[in-house]
Design a protein around this motif. Structure first.
Motif, PDB file in Angstrom:
ATOM      1  N   GLY A 271       0.742  -1.027  -0.094  1.00  0.00           N
ATOM      2  CA  GLY A 271      -0.148   0.113   0.004  1.00  0.00           C
ATOM      3  C   GLY A 271       0.665   1.380   0.045  1.00  0.00           C
ATOM      4  O   GLY A 271       2.070   1.397   0.390  1.00  0.00           O
ATOM      5  N   ARG A 272       0.260   2.459  -0.244  1.00  0.00           N
ATOM      6  CA  ARG A 272       0.862   3.565  -0.205  1.00  0.00           C
ATOM      7  C   ARG A 272       1.168   4.233   1.079  1.00  0.00           C
ATOM      8  O   ARG A 272       0.386   4.285   1.974  1.00  0.00           O
ATOM      9  CB  ARG A 272       0.129   4.557  -1.087  1.00  0.00           C
ATOM     10  CG  ARG A 272       0.902   5.847  -1.493  1.00  0.00           C
ATOM     11  CD  ARG A 272       0.146   6.847  -2.284  1.00  0.00           C
ATOM     12  NE  ARG A 272       1.013   7.987  -2.412  1.00  0.00           N
ATOM     13  CZ  ARG A 272       0.511   8.824  -3.351  1.00  0.00           C
ATOM     14  NH1 ARG A 272      -0.320   8.927  -4.368  1.00  0.00           N
ATOM     15  NH2 ARG A 272       1.452  10.041  -3.260  1.00  0.00           N
ATOM     16  N   ALA A 273       2.343   4.683   1.205  1.00  0.00           N
ATOM     17  CA  ALA A 273       2.644   5.244   2.687  1.00  0.00           C
ATOM     18  C   ALA A 273       2.328   6.573   2.941  1.00  0.00           C
ATOM     19  O   ALA A 273       2.654   7.476   1.821  1.00  0.00           O
ATOM     20  CB  ALA A 273       4.126   4.921   2.857  1.00  0.00           C
ATOM     21  N   ASN A 274       2.188   7.093   3.912  1.00  0.00           N
ATOM     22  CA  ASN A 274       1.640   8.449   4.242  1.00  0.00           C
ATOM     23  C   ASN A 274       2.474   8.858   5.391  1.00  0.00           C
ATOM     24  O   ASN A 274       2.806   8.102   6.604  1.00  0.00           O
ATOM     25  CB  ASN A 274       0.142   8.715   4.453  1.00  0.00           C
ATOM     26  CG  ASN A 274      -0.692   8.523   3.267  1.00  0.00           C
ATOM     27  OD1 ASN A 274      -0.087   9.131   2.167  1.00  0.00           O
ATOM     28  ND2 ASN A 274      -1.874   8.030   3.410  1.00  0.00           N
ATOM     29  N   GLY A 275       2.968  10.199   5.538  1.00  0.00           N
ATOM     30  CA  GLY A 275       3.919  10.410   6.549  1.00  0.00           C
ATOM     31  C   GLY A 275       3.923  11.850   6.975  1.00  0.00           C
ATOM     32  O   GLY A 275       3.324  12.626   6.178  1.00  0.00           O
ATOM     33  N   THR A 276       4.244  12.227   8.262  1.00  0.00           N
ATOM     34  CA  THR A 276       4.391  13.526   8.612  1.00  0.00           C
ATOM     35  C   THR A 276       5.670  13.889   9.195  1.00  0.00           C
ATOM     36  O   THR A 276       6.089  12.893  10.220  1.00  0.00           O
ATOM     37  CB  THR A 276       3.386  13.786   9.579  1.00  0.00           C
ATOM     38  OG1 THR A 276       3.499  13.272  10.807  1.00  0.00           O
ATOM     39  CG2 THR A 276       1.837  13.994   8.907  1.00  0.00           C
ATOM     40  N   ILE A 277       6.197  15.322   9.011  1.00  0.00           N
ATOM     41  CA  ILE A 277       7.466  15.246   9.924  1.00  0.00           C
ATOM     42  C   ILE A 277       7.249  16.538  10.538  1.00  0.00           C
ATOM     43  O   ILE A 277       6.541  17.382  10.365  1.00  0.00           O
ATOM     44  CB  ILE A 277       8.578  15.614   8.649  1.00  0.00           C
ATOM     45  CG1 ILE A 277       9.020  14.326   7.885  1.00  0.00           C
ATOM     46  CG2 ILE A 277       9.874  16.384   9.438  1.00  0.00           C
ATOM     47  CD1 ILE A 277       9.704  14.887   6.729  1.00  0.00           C
ATOM     48  N   ASN A 278       7.743  16.424  11.767  1.00  0.00           N
ATOM     49  CA  ASN A 278       7.527  17.535  12.699  1.00  0.00           C
ATOM     50  C   ASN A 278       8.813  18.127  13.437  1.00  0.00           C
ATOM     51  O   ASN A 278       9.799  17.184  13.746  1.00  0.00           O
ATOM     52  CB  ASN A 278       6.744  17.037  13.937  1.00  0.00           C
ATOM     53  CG  ASN A 278       5.221  16.493  13.679  1.00  0.00           C
ATOM     54  OD1 ASN A 278       4.680  17.071  12.843  1.00  0.00           O
ATOM     55  ND2 ASN A 278       4.863  15.341  14.383  1.00  0.00           N
ATOM     56  N   HIS A 279       9.196  19.292  13.219  1.00  0.00           N
ATOM     57  CA  HIS A 279      10.445  20.162  13.759  1.00  0.00           C
ATOM     58  C   HIS A 279       9.945  20.800  14.978  1.00  0.00           C
ATOM     59  O   HIS A 279       9.098  21.506  15.064  1.00  0.00           O
ATOM     60  CB  HIS A 279      10.697  21.024  12.815  1.00  0.00           C
ATOM     61  CG  HIS A 279      11.251  20.667  11.484  1.00  0.00           C
ATOM     62  ND1 HIS A 279      12.498  19.968  11.042  1.00  0.00           N
ATOM     63  CD2 HIS A 279      10.542  20.310  10.271  1.00  0.00           C
ATOM     64  CE1 HIS A 279      12.524  19.506  10.088  1.00  0.00           C
ATOM     65  NE2 HIS A 279      11.379  20.162   9.167  1.00  0.00           N
ATOM     66  N   ARG A 280      10.825  20.416  16.019  1.00  0.00           N
ATOM     67  CA  ARG A 280      10.601  21.095  17.118  1.00  0.00           C
ATOM     68  C   ARG A 280      11.801  21.767  17.478  1.00  0.00           C
ATOM     69  O   ARG A 280      12.987  21.469  17.439  1.00  0.00           O
ATOM     70  CB  ARG A 280      10.174  20.264  18.373  1.00  0.00           C
ATOM     71  CG  ARG A 280       9.075  19.351  18.108  1.00  0.00           C
ATOM     72  CD  ARG A 280       8.654  18.640  19.304  1.00  0.00           C
ATOM     73  NE  ARG A 280       7.591  17.560  18.970  1.00  0.00           N
ATOM     74  CZ  ARG A 280       7.175  16.631  19.778  1.00  0.00           C
ATOM     75  NH1 ARG A 280       7.773  16.593  21.143  1.00  0.00           N
ATOM     76  NH2 ARG A 280       6.414  15.745  19.411  1.00  0.00           N
TER      77      ARG A 280
END
Length: 167
Positions: free
Chosen positions: A158-167
């Motif tokens: 399946g297709r992957a989804n992701g999020t990147i968070n900078h802190r």
């Protein structure tokens, strides 16, 4: 027919027949009998060309010559071994000379390898220490950036989804 180097004399027996199994060179049983063990040395029973068997002196004969040894051919494996022996010996000698010439170089290479091992050990210990010291000197008031990443996918392909968070 036969030529002899000595004269053979015979005496015809007084009887014309001999009993069965009785040697013809012995006188008839009525007269004196000479046993084979009583025959003097040098006297032998001979058969004359006419077929008459009689006792006669024979010249002393030289013992037969010993057989002449025949030359045996050298086997192929022996020739090969004989040809390879100096070659192998020369190779071993050349290897010994080469090792004696190479010994100083081998010692130097050994020392260089130990120096390389010492350098690697020093780098394994020194690099992390230098990195810590470098971070501590530059980052006294600031905190470092943290990045978190969340990735989700449905199924194996399946297709992957992701999020990147900078802190």
């Amino acid at each position: 027919m036969h030529e002899t180097a000595y004269q053979i004399t015979t005496q015809t027996p007084a009887y014309s027949t001999t009993p069965a199994g009785y040697p013809s060179y012995l006188p008839s049983p009525e007269g004196p009998v000479m046993l084979p063990s009583e025959i003097p040395p040098g006297v032998q029973l001979v058969t004359l060309p006419g077929g008459i068997r009689t006792l006669a002196y024979t010249p002393a004969q030289a013992p037969p010559a010993p057989p002449v040894p025949t030359v045996q051919p050298i086997p192929a494996w022996a020739k090969t071994t004989a040809l390879l022996t100096p070659t192998i010996g020369g190779g071993v000698a050349a290897a010994g000379v080469g090792i004696s010439y190479a010994a100083p170089g081998l010692i130097a290479m050994s020392e260089a390898l130990w120096a390389a091992v010492a350098l690697i050990a020093a780098a394994a210990i020194g690099v992390p220490v230098l990195l810590r010291l470098g971070r501590a000197a530059t980052g006294t008031g600031r905190s470092s950036t943290h990045i978190t990443q969340n990735i989700t996918a449905s199924g194996m392909f399946g297709r992957a989804n992701g999020t990147i968070n900078h802190r």
